[in-house]
Design a protein around this motif. Structure first.
Motif, PDB file in Angstrom:
ATOM      1  N   LYS A  17       1.660  -6.682  -8.561  1.00 44.15           N
ATOM      2  CA  LYS A  17       1.124  -6.036  -7.353  1.00 44.15           C
ATOM      3  C   LYS A  17       1.585  -4.580  -7.321  1.00 44.15           C
ATOM      4  O   LYS A  17       2.786  -4.309  -7.219  1.00 44.15           O
ATOM      5  CB  LYS A  17       1.588  -6.775  -6.091  1.00 44.15           C
ATOM      6  N   THR A  18       0.633  -3.629  -7.429  1.00 40.30           N
ATOM      7  CA  THR A  18       0.950  -2.201  -7.440  1.00 40.30           C
ATOM      8  C   THR A  18      -0.044  -1.430  -6.575  1.00 40.30           C
ATOM      9  O   THR A  18      -1.113  -1.932  -6.239  1.00 40.30           O
ATOM     10  CB  THR A  18       0.897  -1.626  -8.871  1.00 40.30           C
ATOM     11  N   ASP A  19       0.331  -0.195  -6.240  1.00 41.36           N
ATOM     12  CA  ASP A  19      -0.598   0.736  -5.603  1.00 41.36           C
ATOM     13  C   ASP A  19      -0.163   2.148  -5.966  1.00 41.36           C
ATOM     14  O   ASP A  19       0.995   2.385  -6.336  1.00 41.36           O
ATOM     15  CB  ASP A  19      -0.615   0.544  -4.084  1.00 41.36           C
ATOM     16  N   THR A  20      -1.093   3.103  -5.864  1.00 42.07           N
ATOM     17  CA  THR A  20      -0.808   4.473  -6.288  1.00 42.07           C
ATOM     18  C   THR A  20      -1.177   5.482  -5.216  1.00 42.07           C
ATOM     19  O   THR A  20      -1.976   5.198  -4.316  1.00 42.07           O
ATOM     20  CB  THR A  20      -1.582   4.823  -7.581  1.00 42.07           C
ATOM     21  N   ALA A  62       0.859  -1.190   0.000  1.00 47.37           N
ATOM     22  CA  ALA A  62       0.000   0.000   0.000  1.00 47.37           C
ATOM     23  C   ALA A  62       0.889   1.232   0.000  1.00 47.37           C
ATOM     24  O   ALA A  62       1.898   1.281   0.718  1.00 47.37           O
ATOM     25  CB  ALA A  62      -0.930   0.005   1.203  1.00 47.37           C
ATOM     26  N   LEU A  63       0.523   2.218  -0.816  1.00 51.27           N
ATOM     27  CA  LEU A  63       1.202   3.512  -0.847  1.00 51.27           C
ATOM     28  C   LEU A  63       0.165   4.560  -0.442  1.00 51.27           C
ATOM     29  O   LEU A  63      -0.803   4.797  -1.167  1.00 51.27           O
ATOM     30  CB  LEU A  63       1.754   3.809  -2.246  1.00 51.27           C
ATOM     31  N   ASP A  64       0.351   5.161   0.709  1.00 54.33           N
ATOM     32  CA  ASP A  64      -0.642   6.081   1.284  1.00 54.33           C
ATOM     33  C   ASP A  64       0.042   7.362   1.757  1.00 54.33           C
ATOM     34  O   ASP A  64       1.224   7.363   2.083  1.00 54.33           O
ATOM     35  CB  ASP A  64      -1.334   5.430   2.486  1.00 54.33           C
ATOM     36  N   PRO A  65      -0.720   8.449   1.955  1.00 55.00           N
ATOM     37  CA  PRO A  65      -2.045   8.705   1.386  1.00 55.00           C
ATOM     38  C   PRO A  65      -1.900   9.612   0.177  1.00 55.00           C
ATOM     39  O   PRO A  65      -0.784  10.002  -0.199  1.00 55.00           O
ATOM     40  CB  PRO A  65      -2.741   9.436   2.530  1.00 55.00           C
ATOM     41  N   ASP A  66      -3.019   9.993  -0.460  1.00 54.79           N
ATOM     42  CA  ASP A  66      -2.996  11.085  -1.429  1.00 54.79           C
ATOM     43  C   ASP A  66      -2.646  12.369  -0.674  1.00 54.79           C
ATOM     44  O   ASP A  66      -3.073  12.570   0.460  1.00 54.79           O
ATOM     45  CB  ASP A  66      -4.359  11.235  -2.096  1.00 54.79           C
ATOM     46  N   THR A 104       0.731  11.288 -10.356  1.00 52.22           N
ATOM     47  CA  THR A 104       0.452  10.006  -9.707  1.00 52.22           C
ATOM     48  C   THR A 104       1.753   9.272  -9.445  1.00 52.22           C
ATOM     49  O   THR A 104       2.568   9.096 -10.358  1.00 52.22           O
ATOM     50  CB  THR A 104      -0.469   9.128 -10.582  1.00 52.22           C
ATOM     51  N   LEU A 105       1.957   8.862  -8.206  1.00 56.72           N
ATOM     52  CA  LEU A 105       3.059   7.961  -7.869  1.00 56.72           C
ATOM     53  C   LEU A 105       2.546   6.530  -7.936  1.00 56.72           C
ATOM     54  O   LEU A 105       1.446   6.237  -7.447  1.00 56.72           O
ATOM     55  CB  LEU A 105       3.572   8.224  -6.454  1.00 56.72           C
TER      56      LEU A 105
END
Length: 416
Positions: free
Chosen positions: A184-187, A75-79, A173-174
């Motif tokens: 497996k990715t997250d933004t 998980a990449l958090d937060p915006d 967007t990262l």
């Protein structure tokens, strides 16, 4: 789960011995509900019975072992939304978490164009770029974050350049991608807004990022109030609702005024020299939060994070025996730009994290049986307690040299 495996193996030894142990455990925040990758978990059945002649017997089945495969998740958090004065760098902080059951590395990309973008490891997880923190040098546009353990996190800082004439909002967007499983990715989204008004910020930091709670630990909290614009601000009102696990130390506050090296002690009810300070205390039974209330009547322009002064500090205590885990905190604030009468509200500082570390402490109370007959089975009830702040593995053994030759032993665990 590594601890579970060790406990399983130690119990295999224990079940071959006779006796009785009662124990209690101080449970902490350790993650033990998901097995770690590449570890064996096992099961074994035990049967006790008595022969017709009254002899106690113990039988054990074979051991069944299963090896856990590695799974991948992140998980990449937060915006984040950052408001800056045109021409100043925009700073974003994010948290990258490995939710897989084994160590993994990750690659991060962005889609900014025509800007200088640098990324750093936020070594103390305070959400602000500090001196000496390591830059992540990109390769083919990818920023590599190496070896994050299972269920562990890494804070990162992204710095983005702006020009002095910009007014339009900028969005990027990262994307974080697992190295172990590229599917497996997250933004996370980064948004830059520009303001011509005063631009007050609050940077929060701690004197220590971690410590064991074998004793009560004192930590100093720092709040830097700055303004990177060319317009002064007034009536900057800051509220810091401390985490329930932080207890404010009375009359411990100090203020370092702008552009000076002088630090002044202030009381918990203070109103002098353009600052107002008060503390709302916890309930008498220890519940609730200590709340810091602080007002700076004027924040000069061009008082940057790295410039002198504008620093409030005070002390908090982390109680003895606090459980293992993270204590997070941030402040909220508002201010007025120049001579405007309507405050700019809804502002937040960075989030700081204090990690309570594990320590080991136990007690063992023995038992005495005053009289017994030869051949009689004797039960000793010994009480073993883990009085530390997290689960621990203990190997218990019996010294048989104090018993007659031929004595047999069995040790059993009895939970309260």
């Amino acid at each position: 789960m590594k601890e579970k495996v060790s406990k399983f193996k130690s119990l295999l030894v224990a079940t071959s011995v006779l006796g009785m142990v009662t124990y209690s455990s101080a449970m902490g925040a350790a993650r033990d509900d998901i097995p770690l990758a590449n570890y064996d978990i096992g099961n074994q059945a035990t049967l006790t019975y008595q022969t017709l002649g009254g002899t106690n017997k113990l039988l054990q089945s074979n051991i069944v072992l299963t090896t856990i495969n590695q799974t991948y998740a992140l998980a990449l958090d937060p915006d984040r939304i950052v408001e800056v004065t045109a021409g100043k760098d925009a700073l974003f902080n994010h948290t990258l978490t490995n939710y897989g059951n084994g160590t993994d590395s990750f690659k991060i990309t962005h889609d900014y164009t025509g800007r200088t973008v640098t990324m750093y490891l936020d070594s103390n997880n305070n959400g602000v770029l500090d001196a000496g923190e390591n830059e992540i040098v990109p390769s083919n546009g990818e920023y590599l974050i190496n070896e994050i353990g299972p269920w562990e996190s890494q804070s990162i800082i992204v710095r983005v350049s702006t020009t002095g004439s910009e007014t339009a909002q900028v969005t990027s967007t990262l994307t974080a991608k697992s190295v172990g499983d590229v599917g497996k990715t997250d933004t996370a989204t980064e948004t830059i807004k520009f303001t011509a008004k005063a631009n007050v910020g609050v940077y929060k930091a701690l004197s220590s990022a971690s410590g064991a709670s074998d004793v009560a630990r004192e930590v100093t909290v720092y709040l830097k109030v700055f303004n990177d614009s060319t317009t002064y601000a007034k009536d900057a009102v800051l509220t810091d609702t401390l985490n329930t696990k932080f207890t404010y130390v009375e009359n411990s506050a100090k203020w370092q005024d702008y552009k000076t090296d002088t630090v002044t002690s202030i009381t918990d009810n203070y109103d002098q020299s353009g600052i107002v300070y008060s503390v709302t205390k916890k309930n008498s039974d220890g519940t609730g939060n200590d709340i810091i209330n602080f007002t700076v009547k004027q924040v000069p322009q061009n008082t940057l994070v790295e410039s002198k002064g504008g620093v409030l500090s005070f002390k908090v205590l982390v109680k003895e025996g606090e459980t293992v885990g993270s204590i997070t905190n941030k402040a909220t604030f508002q201010f007025k730009s120049g001579e405007e009468t309507t405050p700019i509200t809804g502002k937040e500082s960075n989030t700081v994290t204090y990690s309570v570390l594990k320590y080991v402490r136990a007690t063992f109370t023995g038992d005495t049986v005053a009289n017994a007959q030869a051949g009689q089975e004797i039960r000793f009830v010994n009480v073993f307690k883990n009085v530390a702040n997290a689960p621990e593995i203990y190997n218990l053994a019996i010294a048989d040299k104090f018993f007659p030759v031929g004595t047999t032993f069995r040790m059993a665990l009895q939970t309260p």
